[in-house]
Design a protein around this motif. Structure first.
Motif, PDB file in Angstrom:
ATOM      1  N   LEU A 305      15.111 -10.919  70.233  1.00  0.00           N
ATOM      2  CA  LEU A 305      15.076 -10.096  71.446  1.00  0.00           C
ATOM      3  C   LEU A 305      13.665  -9.549  71.636  1.00  0.00           C
ATOM      4  CD1 LEU A 305      18.319  -7.983  70.794  1.00  0.00           C
ATOM      5  CD2 LEU A 305      18.086  -9.841  72.463  1.00  0.00           C
ATOM      6  N   PHE A 306      13.287  -9.367  72.890  1.00  0.00           N
ATOM      7  CA  PHE A 306      12.034  -8.672  73.191  1.00  0.00           C
ATOM      8  C   PHE A 306      12.435  -7.312  73.755  1.00  0.00           C
ATOM      9  CE2 PHE A 306       8.160  -7.373  75.172  1.00  0.00           C
ATOM     10  CZ  PHE A 306       7.150  -7.972  74.431  1.00  0.00           C
ATOM     11  N   VAL A 307      12.252  -6.296  72.928  1.00  0.00           N
ATOM     12  CA  VAL A 307      12.787  -4.970  73.262  1.00  0.00           C
ATOM     13  C   VAL A 307      11.632  -4.025  73.564  1.00  0.00           C
ATOM     14  CG1 VAL A 307      14.128  -3.016  72.400  1.00  0.00           C
ATOM     15  CG2 VAL A 307      14.828  -5.361  71.839  1.00  0.00           C
ATOM     16  N   LEU A 308      11.535  -3.624  74.834  1.00  0.00           N
ATOM     17  CA  LEU A 308      10.531  -2.630  75.154  1.00  0.00           C
ATOM     18  C   LEU A 308      11.213  -1.300  75.419  1.00  0.00           C
ATOM     19  CD1 LEU A 308      10.839  -2.675  78.469  1.00  0.00           C
ATOM     20  CD2 LEU A 308       9.284  -4.608  78.242  1.00  0.00           C
ATOM     21  N   ARG A 309      10.416  -0.252  75.497  1.00  0.00           N
ATOM     22  CA  ARG A 309      10.995   1.076  75.727  1.00  0.00           C
ATOM     23  C   ARG A 309      10.364   1.716  76.958  1.00  0.00           C
ATOM     24  NH1 ARG A 309      10.166   3.289  69.736  1.00  0.00           N
ATOM     25  NH2 ARG A 309       8.787   1.488  69.697  1.00  0.00           N
ATOM     26  N   HIS A 310      11.204   2.454  77.685  1.00  0.00           N
ATOM     27  CA  HIS A 310      10.726   3.162  78.871  1.00  0.00           C
ATOM     28  C   HIS A 310      11.389   4.534  78.892  1.00  0.00           C
ATOM     29  CE1 HIS A 310      10.114   4.264  83.083  1.00  0.00           C
ATOM     30  NE2 HIS A 310       9.146   3.356  83.119  1.00  0.00           N
ATOM     31  N   ALA A 318      16.607  -0.356  87.343  1.00  0.00           N
ATOM     32  CA  ALA A 318      16.853  -0.578  88.774  1.00  0.00           C
ATOM     33  C   ALA A 318      15.747  -1.440  89.354  1.00  0.00           C
ATOM     34  CB  ALA A 318      16.942   0.765  89.504  1.00  0.00           C
ATOM     35  N   HIS A 319      14.511  -1.146  88.957  1.00  0.00           N
ATOM     36  CA  HIS A 319      13.381  -1.922  89.477  1.00  0.00           C
ATOM     37  C   HIS A 319      13.438  -3.381  89.005  1.00  0.00           C
ATOM     38  CE1 HIS A 319       9.335  -2.856  90.843  1.00  0.00           C
ATOM     39  NE2 HIS A 319       9.139  -3.408  89.661  1.00  0.00           N
ATOM     40  N   LEU A 320      13.704  -3.570  87.720  1.00  0.00           N
ATOM     41  CA  LEU A 320      13.731  -4.938  87.188  1.00  0.00           C
ATOM     42  C   LEU A 320      14.826  -5.754  87.864  1.00  0.00           C
ATOM     43  CD1 LEU A 320      13.063  -4.167  83.407  1.00  0.00           C
ATOM     44  CD2 LEU A 320      11.485  -5.208  85.050  1.00  0.00           C
ATOM     45  N   THR A 321      15.981  -5.141  88.078  1.00  0.00           N
ATOM     46  CA  THR A 321      17.067  -5.840  88.765  1.00  0.00           C
ATOM     47  C   THR A 321      16.646  -6.204  90.178  1.00  0.00           C
ATOM     48  OG1 THR A 321      18.649  -4.592  87.445  1.00  0.00           O
ATOM     49  CG2 THR A 321      19.517  -5.691  89.399  1.00  0.00           C
ATOM     50  N   ALA A 322      16.029  -5.265  90.869  1.00  0.00           N
ATOM     51  CA  ALA A 322      15.580  -5.528  92.248  1.00  0.00           C
ATOM     52  C   ALA A 322      14.544  -6.652  92.286  1.00  0.00           C
ATOM     53  CB  ALA A 322      15.006  -4.249  92.867  1.00  0.00           C
ATOM     54  N   GLN A 323      13.811  -6.807  91.202  1.00  0.00           N
ATOM     55  CA  GLN A 323      12.804  -7.878  91.117  1.00  0.00           C
ATOM     56  C   GLN A 323      13.388  -9.201  90.610  1.00  0.00           C
ATOM     57  OE1 GLN A 323       9.401  -7.565  92.056  1.00  0.00           O
ATOM     58  NE2 GLN A 323      10.326  -5.767  92.993  1.00  0.00           N
ATOM     59  N   GLY A 324      14.712  -9.223  90.404  1.00  0.00           N
ATOM     60  CA  GLY A 324      15.344 -10.476  89.993  1.00  0.00           C
ATOM     61  C   GLY A 324      15.280 -10.756  88.505  1.00  0.00           C
ATOM     62  N   VAL A 325      15.062  -9.722  87.705  1.00  0.00           N
ATOM     63  CA  VAL A 325      15.014  -9.917  86.251  1.00  0.00           C
ATOM     64  C   VAL A 325      16.270  -9.310  85.644  1.00  0.00           C
ATOM     65  CG1 VAL A 325      13.763  -9.373  84.121  1.00  0.00           C
ATOM     66  CG2 VAL A 325      12.496  -9.876  86.231  1.00  0.00           C
ATOM     67  N   GLU A 326      17.081 -10.164  85.042  1.00  0.00           N
ATOM     68  CA  GLU A 326      18.295  -9.652  84.402  1.00  0.00           C
ATOM     69  C   GLU A 326      17.933  -9.098  83.027  1.00  0.00           C
ATOM     70  OE1 GLU A 326      22.839 -10.861  83.178  1.00  0.00           O
ATOM     71  OE2 GLU A 326      21.481 -12.462  83.780  1.00  0.00           O
ATOM     72  N   THR A 327      18.410  -7.911  82.747  1.00  0.00           N
ATOM     73  CA  THR A 327      18.083  -7.269  81.466  1.00  0.00           C
ATOM     74  C   THR A 327      19.364  -6.928  80.721  1.00  0.00           C
ATOM     75  OG1 THR A 327      18.114  -5.143  82.585  1.00  0.00           O
ATOM     76  CG2 THR A 327      15.960  -6.188  82.302  1.00  0.00           C
ATOM     77  N   GLN A 328      19.216  -6.596  79.441  1.00  0.00           N
ATOM     78  CA  GLN A 328      20.342  -6.043  78.680  1.00  0.00           C
ATOM     79  C   GLN A 328      19.823  -4.854  77.869  1.00  0.00           C
ATOM     80  OE1 GLN A 328      22.661  -8.831  76.400  1.00  0.00           O
ATOM     81  NE2 GLN A 328      23.037 -10.148  78.167  1.00  0.00           N
ATOM     82  N   VAL A 329      20.741  -4.114  77.295  1.00  0.00           N
ATOM     83  CA  VAL A 329      20.357  -2.978  76.458  1.00  0.00           C
ATOM     84  C   VAL A 329      20.961  -3.178  75.072  1.00  0.00           C
ATOM     85  CG1 VAL A 329      20.637  -0.506  76.094  1.00  0.00           C
ATOM     86  CG2 VAL A 329      20.090  -1.370  78.385  1.00  0.00           C
ATOM     87  N   HIS A 330      20.106  -3.289  74.069  1.00  0.00           N
ATOM     88  CA  HIS A 330      20.547  -3.454  72.672  1.00  0.00           C
ATOM     89  C   HIS A 330      20.059  -2.267  71.855  1.00  0.00           C
ATOM     90  CE1 HIS A 330      20.411  -7.631  74.225  1.00  0.00           C
ATOM     91  NE2 HIS A 330      21.522  -7.739  73.528  1.00  0.00           N
ATOM     92  N   TYR A 331      20.792  -1.218  71.765  1.00  0.00           N
ATOM     93  CA  TYR A 331      22.179  -1.030  72.184  1.00  0.00           C
ATOM     94  C   TYR A 331      22.266   0.309  72.896  1.00  0.00           C
ATOM     95  CZ  TYR A 331      22.682  -4.995  69.146  1.00  0.00           C
ATOM     96  OH  TYR A 331      22.523  -6.237  68.595  1.00  0.00           O
ATOM     97  N   PRO A 332      23.223   0.493  73.804  1.00  0.00           N
ATOM     98  CA  PRO A 332      23.230   1.730  74.588  1.00  0.00           C
ATOM     99  C   PRO A 332      23.698   2.972  73.833  1.00  0.00           C
ATOM    100  CG  PRO A 332      24.984   0.228  75.311  1.00  0.00           C
ATOM    101  CD  PRO A 332      24.186  -0.498  74.269  1.00  0.00           C
ATOM    102  N   THR A 333      24.541   2.786  72.801  1.00  0.00           N
ATOM    103  CA  THR A 333      25.101   3.958  72.103  1.00  0.00           C
ATOM    104  C   THR A 333      24.864   3.848  70.605  1.00  0.00           C
ATOM    105  OG1 THR A 333      26.831   4.008  73.790  1.00  0.00           O
ATOM    106  CG2 THR A 333      27.216   5.333  71.819  1.00  0.00           C
ATOM    107  N   ALA A 334      24.280   4.878  70.035  1.00  0.00           N
ATOM    108  CA  ALA A 334      24.042   4.877  68.587  1.00  0.00           C
ATOM    109  C   ALA A 334      25.391   4.907  67.853  1.00  0.00           C
ATOM    110  CB  ALA A 334      23.196   6.089  68.199  1.00  0.00           C
ATOM    111  N   ILE A 335      25.417   4.330  66.678  1.00  0.00           N
ATOM    112  CA  ILE A 335      26.687   4.202  65.943  1.00  0.00           C
ATOM    113  C   ILE A 335      27.317   5.562  65.660  1.00  0.00           C
ATOM    114  CG2 ILE A 335      27.677   3.472  63.721  1.00  0.00           C
ATOM    115  CD1 ILE A 335      25.562   1.116  63.949  1.00  0.00           C
TER     116      ILE A 335
END
Ligand SMILES: *Cc1c(COP(=O)(O)O)cnc(C)c1O
Length: 385
Positions: A305-310, A318-335
């Motif tokens: 995975l290429f994981v960046l932080r913002h 929202a911006h990436l989706t609007a630009q046509g880039v599908e993203t995922q989140v690994h992972y949204p909730t800490a264990i």
């Protein structure tokens, strides 16, 4: 996403063609497996016609090839990555309540096996730079009950195995690695599957080496452990109907072994393609708020995975989706924030929690084109400030 799908009507007015003009999917398994399609189909047919589906020569030959690839003495094929970790912990027979040091920033599958065996996971904050187990945090949690350090090569990057092994041997602890995201990754020139006392791999279809269903493996250099694992994956039996251990049923089936046997010879080529894309991202992404993953070992990482932080993930997504880039989140909730781990909810792990709030995975797989990579870079660089 439908703003990127253009429907064309044919002469009869029916919508007949859908052209996905510029949406970049995060991952498309058809595309991932396309280069191997005919070889995979031939391998599956071979198994179908063989009349032998469990614990046969396909698995044996994949185990030999994967051990060899991993620079390990043994590879044991099992049902999935979760079982690989579970069987390793079970084979070591740690007494109930023993403490296993684990990174707080990982997928839940790294920690569940510890709980399954009534062992105690001791969650450790990651190094905020690498997002991996922070070696400087380990020593302070080692207790007389500690039995093992479970390292996770998250996103495809090896932990600092030199420091971890030094610590483990000083305290007589086992080192177990979850390399489910790190097939082919190295630490200082050594394959990740050859370093720890035992290493668990997953061949879930989206991993760097993916089957067409569930599959996993364990690598080790310890002949006794290998023998025990082979027994544990098969009802605790080495001789048919003689059960020496209370084992599991967790055998990689012949079809998955045959498929993986087709893909393994190309793993290094695929990982090299991933590295080139990661390098293009590392060079091309310049957005003041975006934190890039560390690049110091980029040649050795498997870049699952290429994981960046913002700092403001919803705005960036929202911006990436609007630009046509599908993203995922690994992972949204800490264990320790999951319902399943209410028992750990009193922990305060601010680094882990911040990571879970900020991480974004952008597309990275061997079939991405240079043009798509450039589109992703432009999309990230244009996230509004
Ligand atoms: C995928 C994964 C697992 C689990 O593998 P399965 O084959 O799905 O059981 C474990 N740990 C990590 C880090 C993973 O990414």
């Amino acid at each position: 996403m439908n703003s990127f799908v253009f429907a064309h009507s044919d002469t009869e007015g029916k919508v007949s063609v859908l052209i996905n003009r510029c949406m970049i999917p995060f991952l498309d398994l058809n595309q991932i497996n396309a280069p191997y399609q005919s070889e995979i189909e031939a391998a599956v047919l071979r198994v179908v016609r063989s009349g032998w589906y469990i614990l046969g020569k396909e698995l044996q030959s994949f185990e030999e090839a994967f051990a060899n690839y991993s620079q390990a003495s043994y590879a044991i094929g099992v049902g999935n990555g979760l079982d690989a970790l579970t069987l390793i912990l079970k084979a070591y027979n740690f007494e109930v309540g023993s403490e296993i040091i684990v990174p707080a920033n990982t997928y839940i599958a790294s920690i569940l096996p510890v709980s399954f065996l009534s062992l105690k996971p001791i969650l450790v904050e990651p190094d905020p730079r690498t997002m991996l187990l922070d070696v400087s945090q380990i020593e302070k949690v080692i207790s007389p009950d500690t039995r093992a350090i479970l390292t996770v090569d998250l996103y495809g990057k090896s932990c600092d195995m030199e420091a971890i092994q030094e610590l483990a041997s000083r305290h007589h602890l086992k080192v177990i690695t979850d390399a489910a995201q790190a097939h082919g990754a190295k630490f200082k020139g050594r394959k990740v599957g050859s370093i720890a006392d035992a290493t668990a791999f997953s061949f879930y279809p989206t991993k760097n080496l993916g089957a067409l269903g569930d599959a996993g493996a364990i690598t080790t250099n310890d002949p006794q452990l290998a023998r025990k694992l082979k027994s544990l994956r098969n009802y605790g039996s080495e001789i048919r109907y003689q059960n020496d251990l209370q084992g599991h049923n967790s055998r990689m089936d012949e079809i998955q072994a045959a498929v993986l046997g087709v893909k393994l010879p190309w793993l290094d080529r695929d990982n090299q393609a991933r590295r080139q894309i990661a390098e293009a991202y590392l060079e091309g992404i310049r957005q003041p708020e975006v934190i890039l993953p560390p690049s110091d070992t980029h040649q050795e990482d498997s870049w699952h995975l290429f994981v960046l932080r913002h700092p403001d993930r919803p705005r960036a997504l929202a911006h990436l989706t609007a630009q046509g880039v599908e993203t995922q989140v690994h992972y949204p909730t800490a264990i320790h924030r999951q319902q399943a781990y209410k028992s750990l909810s009193s922990l305060t792990l601010p680094i882990t929690e911040a990571i879970h709030q900020q991480v974004i995975s952008i597309p990275l797989h061997p079939q991405l084109t240079r043009q798509q990579v450039n589109q992703v870079i432009e999309a990230v660089n244009s996230i509004p400030l």
